[in-house]
Design an enzyme around this catalytic site. Sequence first.
Site, PDB file in Angstrom:
ATOM      1  N   GLY A 111      10.573 -10.256   4.201  1.00  0.00           N
ATOM      2  CA  GLY A 111       9.824 -11.045   5.163  1.00  0.00           C
ATOM      3  C   GLY A 111       9.258 -10.233   6.320  1.00  0.00           C
ATOM      4  O   GLY A 111       8.774 -10.811   7.291  1.00  0.00           O
ATOM      5  N   ILE A 112       9.321  -8.902   6.230  1.00  0.00           N
ATOM      6  CA  ILE A 112       8.769  -8.053   7.286  1.00  0.00           C
ATOM      7  C   ILE A 112       7.564  -7.289   6.741  1.00  0.00           C
ATOM      8  O   ILE A 112       7.391  -7.143   5.530  1.00  0.00           O
ATOM      9  CB  ILE A 112       9.818  -7.077   7.856  1.00  0.00           C
TER      10      ILE A 112
ATOM     11  N   THR B  66       3.543  -8.667   4.056  1.00  0.00           N
ATOM     12  CA  THR B  66       5.007  -8.683   4.168  1.00  0.00           C
ATOM     13  C   THR B  66       5.654  -8.410   2.816  1.00  0.00           C
ATOM     14  O   THR B  66       5.034  -8.549   1.760  1.00  0.00           O
ATOM     15  CB  THR B  66       5.505 -10.033   4.728  1.00  0.00           C
ATOM     16  N   ASP B  67       6.930  -8.018   2.865  1.00  0.00           N
ATOM     17  CA  ASP B  67       7.677  -7.722   1.640  1.00  0.00           C
ATOM     18  C   ASP B  67       8.721  -8.820   1.385  1.00  0.00           C
ATOM     19  O   ASP B  67       8.740  -9.838   2.084  1.00  0.00           O
ATOM     20  CB  ASP B  67       8.309  -6.328   1.708  1.00  0.00           C
ATOM     21  N   MET B  68       9.603  -8.595   0.424  1.00  0.00           N
ATOM     22  CA  MET B  68      10.611  -9.610   0.088  1.00  0.00           C
ATOM     23  C   MET B  68      11.568  -9.902   1.238  1.00  0.00           C
ATOM     24  O   MET B  68      12.186 -10.961   1.287  1.00  0.00           O
ATOM     25  CB  MET B  68      11.422  -9.173  -1.142  1.00  0.00           C
TER      26      MET B  68
END
Length: 142
Positions: free
Chosen positions: A20-21, A16-18
């Site tokens: 949240g996905i 995930t990335d910043m």
Amino acid sequence: MSYVSKTYLTVRYAETDMMGIVHHSRYYPWFEVARTDFIKKSGVSYTEMENMGVMLPLTETGAKYLYGLKYEDEVLITCKLTKLSVARCEFNYEVYKMPEMKLMSTGKTGHGFVNRDFVPINLKKTHPDLWEKLCSLKWEDE
């Protein structure tokens, strides 16, 4: 015969990335896992193909992201062989969120058939048994 493999996984935090996905780059390793499963479940493995001298380098990729997946989402990735010629093949993928079977992403990868020296080969001539196996698995719209 039309063959579709099914691969299940759980989204890991590191994917995930910043926001949240799942980061878009993580889908391509998932496609590779699904493609490996497809080939393995069809009765031949990537290792066996490579031992025969058949390599499948990537020639093109594409993906469409419909919705974002999040950490610990349960995922189903389907894979099917949609195009096949003596020199190339193409796989299509669909990524679903489980258990609701919501389509989250689609993708495709194109591959060439080459030998160990990365010289293109005619799979039908060089490996007729493998050619016939792949022909029997190619997806046909019904």
